[in-house]
Design a protein around this motif. Structure first.
Motif, PDB file in Angstrom:
ATOM      1  N   VAL A   1       0.828  -1.209   0.000  1.00  0.00           N
ATOM      2  CA  VAL A   1       0.000   0.000   0.000  1.00  0.00           C
ATOM      3  C   VAL A   1       0.857   1.252   0.000  1.00  0.00           C
ATOM      4  CG1 VAL A   1      -1.726   1.302   1.310  1.00  0.00           C
ATOM      5  CG2 VAL A   1      -1.915  -1.192   1.106  1.00  0.00           C
ATOM      6  N   ARG A   2       1.938   1.234   0.739  1.00  0.00           N
ATOM      7  CA  ARG A   2       2.785   2.416   0.891  1.00  0.00           C
ATOM      8  C   ARG A   2       4.143   2.167   0.235  1.00  0.00           C
ATOM      9  NH1 ARG A   2       2.185   6.839   3.945  1.00  0.00           N
ATOM     10  NH2 ARG A   2       4.017   8.064   4.514  1.00  0.00           N
ATOM     11  N   GLY A   3       4.682   3.184  -0.433  1.00  0.00           N
ATOM     12  CA  GLY A   3       5.977   3.070  -1.082  1.00  0.00           C
ATOM     13  C   GLY A   3       7.032   3.900  -0.380  1.00  0.00           C
ATOM     14  N   VAL A   4       8.286   3.497  -0.538  1.00  0.00           N
ATOM     15  CA  VAL A   4       9.422   4.212   0.044  1.00  0.00           C
ATOM     16  C   VAL A   4      10.471   4.394  -1.042  1.00  0.00           C
ATOM     17  CG1 VAL A   4      11.236   4.221   1.784  1.00  0.00           C
ATOM     18  CG2 VAL A   4       8.982   3.267   2.332  1.00  0.00           C
ATOM     19  N   LEU A   5      10.892   5.621  -1.262  1.00  0.00           N
ATOM     20  CA  LEU A   5      11.950   5.915  -2.221  1.00  0.00           C
ATOM     21  C   LEU A   5      13.222   6.212  -1.435  1.00  0.00           C
ATOM     22  CD1 LEU A   5      12.175   6.165  -5.338  1.00  0.00           C
ATOM     23  CD2 LEU A   5      12.100   8.644  -5.021  1.00  0.00           C
ATOM     24  N   ARG A   6      14.204   5.336  -1.574  1.00  0.00           N
ATOM     25  CA  ARG A   6      15.465   5.487  -0.839  1.00  0.00           C
ATOM     26  C   ARG A   6      16.461   6.254  -1.707  1.00  0.00           C
ATOM     27  NH1 ARG A   6      15.553   2.833   3.783  1.00  0.00           N
ATOM     28  NH2 ARG A   6      14.072   1.115   4.137  1.00  0.00           N
ATOM     29  N   VAL A   7      16.891   7.388  -1.181  1.00  0.00           N
ATOM     30  CA  VAL A   7      17.783   8.289  -1.905  1.00  0.00           C
ATOM     31  C   VAL A   7      19.019   8.531  -1.048  1.00  0.00           C
ATOM     32  CG1 VAL A   7      17.984  10.522  -3.059  1.00  0.00           C
ATOM     33  CG2 VAL A   7      15.769   9.382  -2.949  1.00  0.00           C
ATOM     34  N   PRO A   8      20.219   8.451  -1.609  1.00  0.00           N
ATOM     35  CA  PRO A   8      21.421   8.714  -0.806  1.00  0.00           C
ATOM     36  C   PRO A   8      21.498  10.167  -0.391  1.00  0.00           C
ATOM     37  CG  PRO A   8      21.992   8.499  -3.120  1.00  0.00           C
ATOM     38  CD  PRO A   8      20.541   8.118  -2.998  1.00  0.00           C
ATOM     39  N   ALA A   9      22.080  10.408   0.766  1.00  0.00           N
ATOM     40  CA  ALA A   9      22.281  11.779   1.237  1.00  0.00           C
ATOM     41  C   ALA A   9      23.208  12.527   0.280  1.00  0.00           C
ATOM     42  CB  ALA A   9      22.863  11.772   2.649  1.00  0.00           C
ATOM     43  N   LEU A  10      22.840  13.759  -0.026  1.00  0.00           N
ATOM     44  CA  LEU A  10      23.585  14.556  -0.999  1.00  0.00           C
ATOM     45  C   LEU A  10      24.315  15.679  -0.283  1.00  0.00           C
ATOM     46  CD1 LEU A  10      24.265  15.330  -3.929  1.00  0.00           C
ATOM     47  CD2 LEU A  10      22.153  16.667  -3.973  1.00  0.00           C
ATOM     48  N   HIS A  11      25.622  15.728  -0.455  1.00  0.00           N
ATOM     49  CA  HIS A  11      26.452  16.791   0.110  1.00  0.00           C
ATOM     50  C   HIS A  11      26.908  17.680  -1.039  1.00  0.00           C
ATOM     51  CE1 HIS A  11      26.938  14.574   3.999  1.00  0.00           C
ATOM     52  NE2 HIS A  11      26.701  13.548   3.189  1.00  0.00           N
ATOM     53  N   ILE A  12      26.461  18.912  -1.056  1.00  0.00           N
ATOM     54  CA  ILE A  12      26.782  19.827  -2.143  1.00  0.00           C
ATOM     55  C   ILE A  12      27.857  20.805  -1.682  1.00  0.00           C
ATOM     56  CG2 ILE A  12      25.887  21.604  -3.689  1.00  0.00           C
ATOM     57  CD1 ILE A  12      23.216  20.269  -3.599  1.00  0.00           C
ATOM     58  N   HIS A  13      28.920  20.892  -2.481  1.00  0.00           N
ATOM     59  CA  HIS A  13      30.016  21.821  -2.214  1.00  0.00           C
ATOM     60  C   HIS A  13      30.219  22.717  -3.434  1.00  0.00           C
ATOM     61  CE1 HIS A  13      31.229  19.659   1.481  1.00  0.00           C
ATOM     62  NE2 HIS A  13      30.874  18.572   0.815  1.00  0.00           N
ATOM     63  N   GLY A  14      31.169  23.617  -3.327  1.00  0.00           N
ATOM     64  CA  GLY A  14      31.410  24.543  -4.421  1.00  0.00           C
ATOM     65  C   GLY A  14      31.834  23.865  -5.707  1.00  0.00           C
TER      66      GLY A  14
ATOM     67  N   LEU B   1      11.385  19.710   0.922  1.00  0.00           N
ATOM     68  CA  LEU B   1      10.939  18.402   1.426  1.00  0.00           C
ATOM     69  C   LEU B   1      12.118  17.461   1.604  1.00  0.00           C
ATOM     70  CD1 LEU B   1       8.777  16.307   2.123  1.00  0.00           C
ATOM     71  CD2 LEU B   1       8.501  15.877  -0.322  1.00  0.00           C
ATOM     72  N   LEU B   2      13.006  17.385   0.604  1.00  0.00           N
ATOM     73  CA  LEU B   2      14.165  16.491   0.717  1.00  0.00           C
ATOM     74  C   LEU B   2      15.134  16.978   1.788  1.00  0.00           C
ATOM     75  CD1 LEU B   2      14.974  15.549  -2.991  1.00  0.00           C
ATOM     76  CD2 LEU B   2      13.511  14.398  -1.329  1.00  0.00           C
ATOM     77  N   ARG B   3      15.203  18.282   1.997  1.00  0.00           N
ATOM     78  CA  ARG B   3      16.069  18.799   3.057  1.00  0.00           C
ATOM     79  C   ARG B   3      15.523  18.388   4.417  1.00  0.00           C
ATOM     80  NH1 ARG B   3      19.698  23.038   2.595  1.00  0.00           N
ATOM     81  NH2 ARG B   3      18.713  23.710   0.633  1.00  0.00           N
ATOM     82  N   ASN B   4      14.207  18.468   4.592  1.00  0.00           N
ATOM     83  CA  ASN B   4      13.601  18.061   5.862  1.00  0.00           C
ATOM     84  C   ASN B   4      13.740  16.563   6.108  1.00  0.00           C
ATOM     85  OD1 ASN B   4      12.787  20.708   6.318  1.00  0.00           O
ATOM     86  ND2 ASN B   4      10.754  20.398   5.414  1.00  0.00           N
TER      87      ASN B   4
END
Length: 513
Positions: free
Chosen positions: A358-371, A413-416
């Motif tokens: 019934v419920r789905g989960v999308l697993r996304v790796p943590a993203l670290h953004i630099h210059g 949303l992804l940041r939270n």
């Protein structure tokens, strides 16, 4: 070959060695006041180093500028100006070390008034070669030039056909100078330097210390930018050249360092995000295939193994019928986001089902953004698009992120959810980053794994169970405020009912004193 031809070849090798030593002698030694710690699919012969003909990425370079160390400008005594240094293959400027045949003109003319000089000049490259040729380390430059001349065809096969014009003798000289520079950088930037303290040992040597500290100063004072320079697609030399030089210096310059050249080179980029896939650095086994260059090695360590390969039977040049929706759409459709359970560097997005589908989960790796993130992603995607044998792991990740991040609300949303972690960029800047990367993979191939992900998401949201639950939620709880008051009213009603039942019970069964 007759004796006369052999004599001419040896004479040329000796002339090159003599020229390198003469240029190196002209380098003045100055110790800085501040010095820190030391045809492409299924074609095994396809090239892997390319010139990038697309537009220059000025915005990406400008974004990378804040990471530069402006305070430490010795011994070269000039700022790192990103607008005037040597151009890399993807629009990024080479600021510390320009290597390879694509950049040899900038390297040799770096003292001209037309552009700001590179930190590692042609003269300093010669000084590094002369340092490694000392009796303490024993690099035989003549023997290496002969080896490079014999492998001229193999070297040229690593580069895009007809992408540069250079005589075999000149190319051998470039490989000697640039190979020693890259190997010298690996010696300084590797993570195992904390274990053996070999650079510190050389720095305290009474005979070698002053020269070593001078030659290593620019790299040591600009470690981050040096790492980024060595990951530009057009700023590469074949990895087997580094392996050859390492084998010649393994028991002298690299004495006491037991790691392979692959492991040493890969450890130089432990501080560059995305991190290694599969967890800690020590848990990742060495590659079992032929490494083409440093960017290829870095790419292999950052993509999910065994996924997103391109097969001639599954090539698709257009987007799938059901592409990924934006992040806020997922939330409204009872699909949550979760940080990937695998290693922090695994650029892999996975969809899973929960609660009986019934419920789905999308697993996304943590993203670290630099210059440097945009510039690095552009080089990785450009490498994949031109060398399809390495797969399309980074391209698939960028496509998914561009679809998920279609607005600032999606980024929020992804940041939270903790997926956009440790980044100072605004939500709009993150959205623009992945939107801009679309220029690199326009009309790309789509791997079967990416198509499978899109189909799984679409099939889940078309399933009767998911659609029924979504309808109930939208009809009964259309807004969060309504949901809150409905739940609050339900709790109050239950409490009132319990209190009424208890009062009636006590009326007919009073407490006896």
């Amino acid at each position: 070959m007759d004796m006369q031809g052999l004599g001419r070849r040896e004479s040329w090798m000796e002339k090159v060695t003599l020229k390198i030593n003469q240029v190196a002698d002209g380098v003045s030694l100055s110790i800085p006041p501040y010095f820190r710690r030391f045809d492409r699919i299924n074609n095994e012969e396809c090239p892997s180093i390319f010139m990038w003909p697309r537009r220059q990425v000025a915005d990406a370079v400008a974004a990378a500028a804040p990471m530069l160390m402006t305070a430490a400008q010795t011994p070269s005594q000039q700022p790192l100006d990103h607008t005037s240094s040597s151009r890399g293959s993807t629009g990024g400027n080479v600021m510390v070390a320009a290597v390879g045949p694509y950049n040899h003109h900038q390297s040799e003319s770096s003292t001209s008034s037309e552009s700001a000089p590179l930190l590692i000049t042609y003269a300093k490259k010669c000084a590094i070669v002369k340092f490694l040729a000392r009796r303490e380390f024993g690099l035989d430059t003549v023997a290496f030039l002969g080896w490079a001349l014999k492998n001229d065809g193999r070297v040229r096969g690593c580069y895009e056909r007809d992408s540069f014009t250079m005589s075999p003798q000149k190319l051998a000289e470039v490989l000697l100078l640039d190979g020693c520079l890259v190997l010298f950088a690996v010696f300084l930037l590797r993570s195992s330097v904390r274990e053996d303290c070999r650079p510190a040992e050389l720095a305290h040597n009474t005979e070698l210390g002053k020269e070593f500290m001078y030659l290593s100063a620019d790299i040591s004072l600009h470690m981050k930018q040096t790492r980024v320079d060595l990951l530009l697609l057009g700023n590469q030399i074949p990895f087997f050249v580094l392996a050859k030089l390492h084998s010649l210096l393994e028991r002298t310059f690299f004495t006491g360092i037991k790691h392979s050249i692959q492991k040493l080179a890969l450890s130089c980029f432990d501080d560059i995000r995305p991190g290694r896939s599969g967890g800690s650095a020590g848990a990742v086994p060495p590659p079992t295939f032929q490494v083409h260059h440093l960017l290829h090695l870095f790419h292999w360590s950052r993509v999910p193994p065994g996924k997103h390969a391109v097969d001639t039977s599954t090539i698709l040049r257009h987007e799938p019928e059901s592409n990924l929706p934006c992040a806020t759409w997922f939330e409204d459709s009872l699909t949550s986001f979760s940080k990937h359970a695998a290693g922090p560097g695994t650029l892999d997005i996975v969809f899973q089902k929960r609660m009986l589908g019934v419920r789905g989960v999308l697993r996304v790796p943590a993203l670290h953004i630099h210059g440097y993130s945009e510039l690095l992603f552009r080089n990785l995607v450009a490498f994949e698009q031109r060398h399809l044998r390495c797969g399309l792991g980074v391209t698939a990740y960028c496509i998914c992120m561009a679809r998920l991040l279609q607005g600032e609300a999606d980024a929020k949303l992804l940041r939270n959810c903790g997926i956009l972690a440790h980044t100072h960029e605004t939500d709009k800047e993150v959205v623009d980053l992945f939107r801009g990367l679309a220029d690199e993979y326009r009309d790309t191939f789509y791997s079967s794994d990416l198509l499978g992900l899109c189909e799984d998401v679409a099939a889940h949201h078309r399933s009767p169970a998911s659609r029924a639950v979504k309808w109930v939620v939208l009809q009964c709880f259309p807004r969060q405020t309504v949901t809150f008051f409905v739940i609050l009213g339900a709790l109050i009603s239950i409490a009132t009912l319990v209190n009424t039942v208890y009062s009636v019970y006590r009326f007919y069964h009073p407490v006896k004193h």
